[in-house]
Motif scaffolding. Sequence first.
Motif, PDB file in Angstrom:
ATOM      1  N   ALA A 101      -8.198 -16.656  22.453  1.00  0.00           N
ATOM      2  CA  ALA A 101      -7.651 -16.136  21.029  1.00  0.00           C
ATOM      3  C   ALA A 101      -8.104 -16.325  19.403  1.00  0.00           C
ATOM      4  CB  ALA A 101      -5.610 -16.136  21.220  1.00  0.00           C
ATOM      5  N   LYS A 102      -7.773 -15.928  18.532  1.00  0.00           N
ATOM      6  CA  LYS A 102      -7.851 -16.339  17.388  1.00  0.00           C
ATOM      7  C   LYS A 102      -6.799 -17.355  16.805  1.00  0.00           C
ATOM      8  CE  LYS A 102     -11.084 -12.098  16.084  1.00  0.00           C
ATOM      9  NZ  LYS A 102     -11.043 -11.200  15.014  1.00  0.00           N
ATOM     10  N   THR A 103      -7.993 -18.421  16.507  1.00  0.00           N
ATOM     11  CA  THR A 103      -6.577 -18.477  15.122  1.00  0.00           C
ATOM     12  C   THR A 103      -6.511 -18.975  14.041  1.00  0.00           C
ATOM     13  OG1 THR A 103      -8.273 -20.924  15.312  1.00  0.00           O
ATOM     14  CG2 THR A 103      -6.727 -20.952  17.584  1.00  0.00           C
ATOM     15  N   GLN A 104      -5.384 -19.143  13.483  1.00  0.00           N
ATOM     16  CA  GLN A 104      -5.494 -18.661  12.030  1.00  0.00           C
ATOM     17  C   GLN A 104      -5.854 -20.029  11.290  1.00  0.00           C
ATOM     18  OE1 GLN A 104      -1.817 -16.614  11.118  1.00  0.00           O
ATOM     19  NE2 GLN A 104      -2.420 -16.797   8.732  1.00  0.00           N
ATOM     20  N   PRO A 105      -6.347 -20.003  10.635  1.00  0.00           N
ATOM     21  CA  PRO A 105      -6.500 -21.634   9.551  1.00  0.00           C
ATOM     22  C   PRO A 105      -5.411 -22.125   8.755  1.00  0.00           C
ATOM     23  CG  PRO A 105      -8.419 -20.096   9.270  1.00  0.00           C
ATOM     24  CD  PRO A 105      -8.045 -19.558  10.077  1.00  0.00           C
ATOM     25  N   GLU A 106      -5.099 -23.023   9.022  1.00  0.00           N
ATOM     26  CA  GLU A 106      -3.897 -23.750   8.576  1.00  0.00           C
ATOM     27  C   GLU A 106      -3.284 -23.255   7.242  1.00  0.00           C
ATOM     28  OE1 GLU A 106      -4.084 -27.771   8.883  1.00  0.00           O
ATOM     29  OE2 GLU A 106      -4.443 -27.863  11.456  1.00  0.00           O
ATOM     30  N   ASN A 107      -4.833 -23.438   6.503  1.00  0.00           N
ATOM     31  CA  ASN A 107      -4.017 -23.199   5.300  1.00  0.00           C
ATOM     32  C   ASN A 107      -3.965 -21.212   4.647  1.00  0.00           C
ATOM     33  OD1 ASN A 107      -7.193 -22.438   4.560  1.00  0.00           O
ATOM     34  ND2 ASN A 107      -7.418 -23.946   3.272  1.00  0.00           N
ATOM     35  N   THR A 108      -3.742 -21.155   5.097  1.00  0.00           N
ATOM     36  CA  THR A 108      -3.581 -19.619   4.928  1.00  0.00           C
ATOM     37  C   THR A 108      -2.587 -18.767   4.835  1.00  0.00           C
ATOM     38  OG1 THR A 108      -4.858 -18.101   7.019  1.00  0.00           O
ATOM     39  CG2 THR A 108      -6.492 -18.980   5.674  1.00  0.00           C
ATOM     40  N   ARG A 109      -2.112 -17.898   4.069  1.00  0.00           N
ATOM     41  CA  ARG A 109      -0.807 -17.344   5.006  1.00  0.00           C
ATOM     42  C   ARG A 109      -0.672 -15.383   5.384  1.00  0.00           C
ATOM     43  NH1 ARG A 109       2.577 -15.488  -0.716  1.00  0.00           N
ATOM     44  NH2 ARG A 109       0.136 -14.758  -0.707  1.00  0.00           N
ATOM     45  N   VAL A 110      -0.249 -14.991   6.237  1.00  0.00           N
ATOM     46  CA  VAL A 110      -0.169 -14.776   7.113  1.00  0.00           C
ATOM     47  C   VAL A 110       1.398 -13.551   5.720  1.00  0.00           C
ATOM     48  CG1 VAL A 110       0.969 -12.912   8.702  1.00  0.00           C
ATOM     49  CG2 VAL A 110       0.300 -15.480   9.448  1.00  0.00           C
ATOM     50  N   LEU A 111       0.653 -11.457   5.501  1.00  0.00           N
ATOM     51  CA  LEU A 111       0.896 -11.688   4.946  1.00  0.00           C
ATOM     52  C   LEU A 111       1.882 -10.291   5.444  1.00  0.00           C
ATOM     53  CD1 LEU A 111      -1.533 -10.414   2.522  1.00  0.00           C
ATOM     54  CD2 LEU A 111      -0.159 -11.959   1.500  1.00  0.00           C
ATOM     55  N   PRO A 112       3.089  -9.834   5.006  1.00  0.00           N
ATOM     56  CA  PRO A 112       3.693  -8.836   5.872  1.00  0.00           C
ATOM     57  C   PRO A 112       3.463  -7.458   5.810  1.00  0.00           C
ATOM     58  CG  PRO A 112       4.524  -9.311   3.419  1.00  0.00           C
ATOM     59  CD  PRO A 112       3.544 -10.474   3.824  1.00  0.00           C
ATOM     60  N   ASP A 113       3.758  -7.200   7.010  1.00  0.00           N
ATOM     61  CA  ASP A 113       3.139  -5.789   7.704  1.00  0.00           C
ATOM     62  C   ASP A 113       3.464  -5.011   6.145  1.00  0.00           C
ATOM     63  OD1 ASP A 113       1.701  -6.519   9.250  1.00  0.00           O
ATOM     64  OD2 ASP A 113       2.912  -5.591  11.000  1.00  0.00           O
TER      65      ASP A 113
END
Length: 114
Positions: A101-113
């Motif tokens: 599964a793709k993992t998200q780098p630690e220093n990125t934010r998830v933007l709301p849909d």
Amino acid sequence: MNKPQPRISQEHTDEIFALAAQLQAKHEQSYSLAELKKIGAEAHISPEFIERATKQIQRKKQRESRLETILESLSNAVAVMILFSFVTGFVGLPNGHCSLAKTQPENTRVLPDG
């Protein structure tokens, strides 16, 4: 000068004699083609048919042996693939997680849909 013969320990002699007895019994339960033809003659079976039957049985045994070897090789290949998949993480993990599964780098934010 004669080299001394290798020595075999007492613990192996029972096994050696047991195997030797089995091998001798198998040998004594086998027949040469000439012996089979002689037995066949007594049963009024032509030597030609004894030879043909012998060849057919030998071919059948060779095919069975090759098939057994192929199946064993295939089984080993499948085992290696399964082992490889576990080692490399290509197999899904419990609870629906998958190691790929793709993992998200630690220093990125998830933007709301939206």
